[in-house]
Design an enzyme around this catalytic site. Structure first.
Site, PDB file in Angstrom:
ATOM      1  N   LYS A  75      29.509  56.863  10.883  1.00  0.00           N
ATOM      2  CA  LYS A  75      28.216  56.420  10.337  1.00  0.00           C
ATOM      3  C   LYS A  75      28.012  57.023   8.951  1.00  0.00           C
ATOM      4  O   LYS A  75      28.280  58.217   8.741  1.00  0.00           O
ATOM      5  CB  LYS A  75      27.093  56.860  11.286  1.00  0.00           C
ATOM      6  CG  LYS A  75      25.717  56.321  10.930  1.00  0.00           C
ATOM      7  CD  LYS A  75      24.668  56.804  11.942  1.00  0.00           C
ATOM      8  CE  LYS A  75      23.282  56.234  11.650  1.00  0.00           C
ATOM      9  NZ  LYS A  75      22.271  56.731  12.612  1.00  0.00           N
ATOM     10  N   SER A 150      19.532  53.105  14.619  1.00  0.00           N
ATOM     11  CA  SER A 150      20.041  52.963  13.268  1.00  0.00           C
ATOM     12  C   SER A 150      21.563  52.965  13.170  1.00  0.00           C
ATOM     13  O   SER A 150      22.092  52.539  12.151  1.00  0.00           O
ATOM     14  CB  SER A 150      19.489  54.099  12.408  1.00  0.00           C
ATOM     15  OG  SER A 150      19.997  55.349  12.848  1.00  0.00           O
ATOM     16  N   SER A 174      18.851  56.377  18.110  1.00  0.00           N
ATOM     17  CA  SER A 174      19.721  55.671  17.163  1.00  0.00           C
ATOM     18  C   SER A 174      21.187  55.555  17.571  1.00  0.00           C
ATOM     19  O   SER A 174      21.936  54.826  16.937  1.00  0.00           O
ATOM     20  CB  SER A 174      19.642  56.330  15.786  1.00  0.00           C
ATOM     21  OG  SER A 174      18.494  55.884  15.114  1.00  0.00           O
TER      22      SER A 174
END
Lengths: 482, 94, 486
Positions: A75, A150, A174
């Site tokens: 990420k 996210s 997330s």
């Protein structure tokens, strides 16, 4: 494509080499990622170089770990030395950290290969990855739908097999929410289990890095490498890290599973409720004992979260000011103008909203009523869980109240915030949580089951999840992408 | 009812907002704060605040100097520099 | 009588001391001063994304030691908080400081001013990180741009806030002087005000004498010497009293001391800007200061200046004046005591240290004494040579100068340069004879009863022997050989 565990076995038997595998992943990314858009940055050359080095080690019979040569997606909120780290924000579009996050150093020492950096909601604020300043990521199960957020890029990459596994970060859900939306496994470890050093901070007291993978065993393998005390993170604990993969397969005979009654809410997707109920029945069938528990503060957790997280975010994001790194607006004739314009141009609407909200929650005269109050509510949320865990070993509930929604469907910020209603209390209490597939809707969208554990008891959590996973077929399904 | 002063908050947070953004922000903050207002129903009298869910104390490091990063590496991301300094526009006090 | 005497000044000092740790408050960068810009930084003290602070244990220990020396209550629990404001010298745009739960509170120290001793309260003592340095292209007002150097960013700072107990500029200066000496004795700060290791802001207000209320206070920044503290508070007291006399209202504000103009100027900052939005630093965990730790640190406290001064008077029998000068710095006092141990005539050692040694040394601080070429033992042996009659006191002063410039010990110099005192009566007798022969008029004067002639003749003998003759023997020989006085 094989799982991480299978890949490792094939490497060691000589059936496959990291270079072949990484090349085929890069090929697959080239073909499919234009539809999914999971990656923000691809690190093709360094991935091939890392694969080659891993291949030599494996050939010499000296792999660094079970992850040696395994291609992963990271990420883009995790700092990578020499590789730009954007947080999917314009303000960091060209930021190249001169340091590695501790998790990257650990993955590097284990021989893992980084394929690239994945898309996300800007600064991890969002539940759909639509808040990326660059482009939205699509759900591999239905390209018209969001992958969740996210960590949407990481979840989509794993679901579409554009990486063997991935790292995400979880502040209010997330990792688990996109894992549920994309039909993958996602683990949010206990707060303090994994170092936050080099994780670009959203809400420091809630953030935690964790793995996304296609199976529980793969998630356990990844967690094994990244977990552990780090002297660079004062909030990382020195509680010993057990052997997670070894804990799998011990069965769940007699495991006490709590079913929180507050996790059935109005407006919940009935298909989600049905699938989760069936999963609980399945757990019983495997020998678990279930009982109802009450977490009475649940209804207030979301409100407390939306004071604590924005307050910490408003502080953490103050450093993006056009002075040391990142975007600077042109033409500011003095410092004040430069600051105001840089931040206006650099941040997207959701980030601005949370900065404003957080600034308000901390400002003079409001602290006690907002931030202070939210911290007291946090104590009550923690107590709820402590009391429940006096009677049960894990809690089972839906990861999300609904399945993946269509892009652009949730325009109202509050409506988006409700996506995380079942995951947020876990972060407030600092507990470990896992989301794993527990079925599909009639239209073929994945549904996530959330298991919540006691602090630092990831082993029990993972072994319960593993028992369920092995007894059900969900993890063997893959989206049809061409 | 809470009534955040959007102008004041934007100035504190160093965010230049257009009039349209301010209007939108006002409405959205109002909606969010209205929701958050439910916290008032919860009695937290005598409840200690939690700032860390996992309580820890006394985490310190020994006083040992470590090598720094070279100025070049630290300045590589600078939007504007002069020699080995970061350069910023004229500083005015508000 | 002037109207102004009806008002008294109420003064409080806020002192920031850079701690003498090896590394910064929250990262491992060194704290060295005067290095190339941005060369003493890392991602942590430059506030890069994703980095985290870790507390320096020695900084906490230094603060606890200081708190104990200032008779403060060390809080059992303390924590760090973030203080927010945007400024380019502060990389994160918040400063990690302490707010609601400081390390220590409620202490005092004793100062001497106007011939009396007074106890001044300490409100609180806390730790924080320093900011970077700004270099303006021109002055702050005219600069088109400014340059930022983060070398100082993250250096540990200890803030010590006094209670508003000071009543005159002299007291303010005395407080700062006393505090500085304590910090230097503790070895927690080098006390260098020019380089900014020790900084001071003051708060001053006026009130009618006899009143217990507080007036509107004005903060003065940028005071980097005792003299400036005294001058600025004096100026500000006059300014405020003149303003009150002419019916103006004092506004709460921050003013800058401009040393070259000798006045304070308003910084015209608006109050709204000071919404610091403090909240507990979530990247750090609280500190639990256990009594055992405090007790252990208490045992490491050195003797502090006031106590040492008193001991010098009682133990060594020194005049208060000598004791005060010798205890100004811990290094000088240590030097004195080491020398006095080797040569147990305390007053003589004091004379030599205060006159000869301090004349040569660039200062009395630790750095100066660390570079002193004459170790205490060597001074003691020089003095012993006088006692033993090997050299005269006069020669000893020359030897001292040579010791200082060469770093050699006294014996080496005395031997090489043939400075050993001549005490051989036979050898001296012939010199005395020569001198008497060559100075017949002096001998005549002596006979006529002029006593000073003896001194003159002794001087001549000393001159002829280049000072090496033992004056007592010369004196005796002359008295034997001179004719009877009439």
């Amino acid at each position: 494509m094989p799982t991480i565990a299978e890949l490792g076995a094939r490497y060691r038997s000589g059936e496959a080499t990291p270079t072949e595998v990484v090349e085929s992943y890069l090929q697959r990314i080239e073909t499919l990622d234009p539809q999914v858009r999971a990656y923000v940055t691809l690190t093709r050359e360094s991935a091939l170089a890392q694969a080659e080095a891993a291949g030599k080690r494996l050939k010499a019979g000296r792999p660094l770990s079970l992850l040696d040569g395994v291609p992963l997606a990271i990420k883009d909120v995790i700092c990578t030395n020499g590789v730009r780290t954007t947080c999917a924000s314009k303000i960091l579009e060209n930021f190249v950290p001169p340091y590695d996050a501790t998790v990257m150093a650990r993955l590097g020492a284990a021989g893992a290969v980084m394929l690239g950096k994945t898309n996300m909601d800007e600064f991890a604020m969002g539940s759909s990855t639509e808040n990326s300043a660059f482009f939205p990521t699509r759900n591999p199960w239905d390209l018209a739908r969001v992958p969740g957020g996210s960590s949407g890029g990481s979840a989509a990459a794993v679901a579409a097999d554009l990486a063997a596994g991935a790292l995400g970060s979880d502040t209010g859900g997330s990792i688990r929410q996109p894992a549920a939306f994309c039909g993958t496994v996602g683990v949010k470890p206990t707060y303090g289990r994994v170092s936050r050093y080099g994780l670009v901070a959203f809400a420091s007291s809630l953030d935690q890095i964790g793995p996304l993978a296609r199976t529980i065993r793969d998630a356990a393998l990844l967690l094994q490498v990244i977990a552990g005390h780090d002297p660079l993170d004062s909030t990382s604990t020195d509680v010993p890290v057990p052997d997670y993969p070894a804990a799998l397969g011990q069965g769940i005979q007699g495991l006490r599973v709590g079913i929180p009654s507050e996790y059935v809410i109005e407006g919940m997707d009935p298909e989600v409720g049905k699938a989760v109920s069936a999963a609980i029945e399945a757990l019983k069938g495997l020998g678990a004992k279930t009982e109802k528990v009450s977490l009475p503060t649940t209804d207030y957790a979301l409100a407390a979260y939306y004071l604590i997280a924005p307050a910490e975010a408003s502080s953490n994001l103050a450093r993006y000011d056009g002075v040391k790194y990142g975007h600077r607006a042109a033409g500011g004739k003095d410092l004040i103008q430069m600051y105001g314009r840089t931040r206006a141009e650099g941040f997207g609407p959701e980030v601005k909203r949370r900065i404003m909200l957080g600034t308000y929650a901390l400002s003079a005269g409001y602290y006690d009523a907002y931030y202070g109050k939210a911290q007291r509510v946090r104590t009550l949320v923690r107590r709820d869980f402590q009391q429940a865990f006096e009677r049960v070993d894990v809690l089972a509930c839906p990861t999300t109240p609904s399945v993946a929604f269509k892009l652009g469907e949730k325009e109202d910020p509050l409506q988006m915030y409700f996506c995380d209603i079942f995951t947020i209390p876990v972060n407030l209490a600092g507990l470990p949580g896992v989301s794993l597939p527990c079925g599909f809707t009639q239209s073929g969208l994945p549904i996530g089951l959330q298991l919540i554990g006691k602090p630092f008891d990831e082993s029990t959590l993972l072994s319960a999840a593993y028992a369920y996973e092995q007894a059900t077929p969900w993890h063997t399904r893959a989206p049809a992408l061409t | 009812m809470p009534d955040p002063n959007v102008e004041h908050l934007a100035r504190l947070a160093r965010l230049d907002l257009s009039e349209a953004e301010k209007e939108r922000m006002r409405a959205q903050l109002d909606a969010i704060l209205t929701y958050i207002d439910k916290l008032r129903q919860l009695d937290t009298e005598g409840v200690e605040p939690t700032s860390h869910a996992i309580p820890m104390v006394n985490v310190m490091r020994e006083d040992e100097a470590r090598p720094c990063l070279p100025a070049g590496a630290m300045l590589a991301n600078a939007p504007e520099r002069e020699g080995d300094f970061f350069r910023v526009p004229k500083i005015i006090e508000e | 009588m002037r109207m102004t005497t009806d008002y008294e000044s109420v003064i409080g000092l806020e002192v920031h001391a850079q701690l003498l740790t090896r590394s910064k408050m929250f990262c491992g960068c060194p704290t060295a001063f005067g290095r190339a810009p941005n060369s003493q930084t890392c991602p942590i003290c430059q506030g890069m994304p994703g980095v985290l602070p870790v507390i320096n244990r020695r900084a906490i220990e230094f603060a606890i030691r200081t708190a104990l020396a200032l008779h403060c209550t060390v809080n059992a629990g303390c924590r760090f908080a973030r203080k927010h404001y945007f400024y380019p010298d502060m990389p994160k745009n918040y400063q990690i400081s302490q707010y609601e739960e400081p390390l220590a509170v409620n202490g005092w120290l004793e100062i001497e001013a106007h011939g009396t001793t007074r106890r001044i309260g300490i409100e609180r003592l806390h730790l924080e990180e320093d900011v970077g340095k700004l270099v303006h292209e021109g002055t702050l007002e005219t600069a088109r741009a400014s340059l930022v150097d983060f070398n100082r960013s993250g250096v540990p700072l200890m803030e010590i806030v006094s209670k508003p107990d000071l009543r005159s500029p002299e007291e303010a200066a005395a407080y700062l002087k006393t505090l500085r000496a304590i910090l230097m004795y503790l070895g927690v700060c080098d006390g260098n005000m020019e380089e900014g290791s020790l900084r001071c802001d003051t708060n001053i207000s006026l009130r009618p004498r006899g009143s217990t209320d507080y007036g509107v206070k004005v903060e003065i920044k940028n005071l980097n010497s005792f003299r400036n503290v005294q001058l600025a508070t004096a100026y500000e007291g006059e300014r405020q009293s003149a303003a009150i006399m002419s019916g103006q209202i004092i506004v709460q504000e921050t003013r800058l001391w401009e040393a070259d103009k000798g006045k304070t100027l308003s910084m015209r900052s608006k109050e709204y800007a000071h919404d610091y939005r403090y909240f507990p630093e979530p990247d750090l965990v609280p500190l639990k200061v256990e009594q055992r730790w405090v007790d252990q640190l208490r045992t490491t406290l050195p003797e502090l200046p006031v106590a040492r001064q008193q001991r010098f008077v009682t133990q060594y029998g020194l005049p208060a004046y000598d004791a005060e000068l010798l205890t100004q710095s811990r290094a000088l006092a240590d030097y004195y005591e080491a020398a006095a141990r080797e040569y147990p005539k305390p007053k003589i050692v004091s004379n030599w240290v205060l006159s000869e040694l301090l004349r040569e040394l660039p200062g009395d601080d630790e750095a100066a004494l660390a570079r002193c070429p004459i170790p205490p033992r060597n001074l003691a042996r020089l003095l012993a040579l006088i006692d033993g009659g090997t050299i005269s006191g006069k020669i000893a002063k020359d030897v001292f100068e040579k010791m200082y410039s060469s770093g050699e010990d006294a014996e080496t110099i005395v031997k090489r340069e043939g400075l050993v005192q001549v005490a051989d009566t036979g050898a001296l007798a012939s010199v005395v004879d020569q001198i008497l022969a060559a100075n017949a008029h002096a001998v005549e004067d002596w006979k006529k009863g002029k006593k000073q002639s003896l001194g003159f003749l002794v001087g001549q003998v000393m001159k002829a022997t280049q000072g090496k003759a033992n004056p007592a023997i010369v004196n005796q020989l002359l008295l034997e050989k001179l004719p009877k006085q009439s």
